[in-house]
Design an enzyme around this catalytic site. Structure first.
Site, PDB file in Angstrom:
ATOM      1  N   GLU A 125      -4.034  -3.204  -2.035  1.00 28.74           N
ATOM      2  CA  GLU A 125      -4.701  -3.420  -3.324  1.00 28.74           C
ATOM      3  C   GLU A 125      -4.463  -2.255  -4.286  1.00 28.74           C
ATOM      4  OE1 GLU A 125      -5.855  -6.259  -4.125  1.00 28.74           O
ATOM      5  OE2 GLU A 125      -5.720  -7.095  -2.122  1.00 28.74           O
ATOM      6  N   HIS A 128      -1.069  -2.422  -5.856  1.00 28.84           N
ATOM      7  CA  HIS A 128      -0.964  -3.313  -7.019  1.00 28.84           C
ATOM      8  C   HIS A 128      -1.251  -2.536  -8.310  1.00 28.84           C
ATOM      9  CE1 HIS A 128      -0.228  -7.320  -5.504  1.00 28.84           C
ATOM     10  NE2 HIS A 128      -1.300  -7.358  -4.745  1.00 28.84           N
TER      11      HIS A 128
END
Ligand SMILES: [Zn+2]
Length: 266
Positions: A125, A128
């Site tokens: 995450e 990203h």
């Protein structure tokens, strides 16, 4: 779709052409400054904290903090302070937002069985964000008027605010009811960068494959960012297994320096 070139052009003129290269050398169009995108991240996080129930289980919070902090400590930009929130929810999901925010749902902790598996998800995450995927997604919304189409499809006649749209673009589909998935290339990039991050932080990268196996077993209704929009588990596990030779030395070099193992206190 006839209107796209005109929209694209005006977006580029308005914000200045911004062609970047992603960490794996892909061309990216980023229309927003990092300050702007961080502000969107900040605002979205505030919104989620209002909508969702924050966990008061101090043992869980300490554990998630421990894993997230070790991951963010190996990031190149030391100036950004990351905050981490655990949300009380059955969703098997987590997210990271520009501006330095991490959210982990308690449902994920039933699938990510140990610190290394949780670090797999958090690394992914955070990657990203690091690779400007959020900026890329929000830029895509801006350029294509995709939001209008999505809003029509998802909400029928009901409107959708710009704020909701940007939240969806930032990977927060569950909060606003429609998904704006990351592309396969972005997912692949986040996997590559994420597994390297976890290894540098002293987490065992071989656990990344087990995490995705566990995810596959859960099936059914999963969080949109983590599962439904992601590449098939088999494909992703193959890719991760091919990366092991590359990242294992990073892990071996860092694991003895780790002072704090992360565990849920008994
Ligand atoms: Zn992802």
């Amino acid at each position: 779709m006839k209107s796209i070139p005109a929209l694209l052009l005006s977006a580029l003129i308005l914000s200045g052409c911004a062609t970047h290269q992603s960490p794996t050398g892909r061309g990216q169009t980023l229309l927003f400054s990092s300050q702007e995108i961080n502000q969107m991240g900040d605002a979205s996080f505030e919104q989620i904290k209002k909508q969702e129930k924050m966990s008061k289980d101090s043992k869980l919070v300490t554990y998630v903090d421990c894993v997230a902090n070790r991951v963010t400590q190996v990031l190149p930009d030391k100036s950004l302070k990351w905050d981490v929130v655990v949300f009380e929810s059955e969703q098997v999901n987590a997210f990271a937002l520009p501006g330095g925010h991490i959210g982990v749902y308690t449902g994920l902790l039933k699938v990510a069985e140990n610190e290394d598996q949780l670090a797999t998800v958090i690394g992914h995450e955070v990657a990203h964000v690091l690779a400007h995927h959020s900026n890329e997604q929000v830029s895509r919304v801006q350029m294509t008027g995709l939001g209008m189409q999505l809003a029509d499809a998802a909400l029928g006649a009901g409107g959708v605010s710009n704020k909701d749209l940007y939240m969806a673009a930032l990977g927060l589909g569950t909060q606003v009811g429609f998904i704006l998935p990351y592309g396969r290339e972005q997912e692949n990039e986040a996997d590559i960068m994420g597994v390297e991050l976890m290894a540098r932080a002293g987490f065992d990268p071989s656990q990344s494959m087990l995490l995705w196996q566990n995810m596959a077993k859960v099936g059914g209704e999963q969080g949109p960012e983590l599962l439904s929009t992601h590449p098939s588990h088999g494909h992703r596990i193959d890719d991760l297994s091919q990366m092991q030779a590359q990242v294992m030395p990073l892990y071996l070099a860092s694991k003895n320096k780790v002072k704090n193992r992360c565990q849920i206190a008994k």
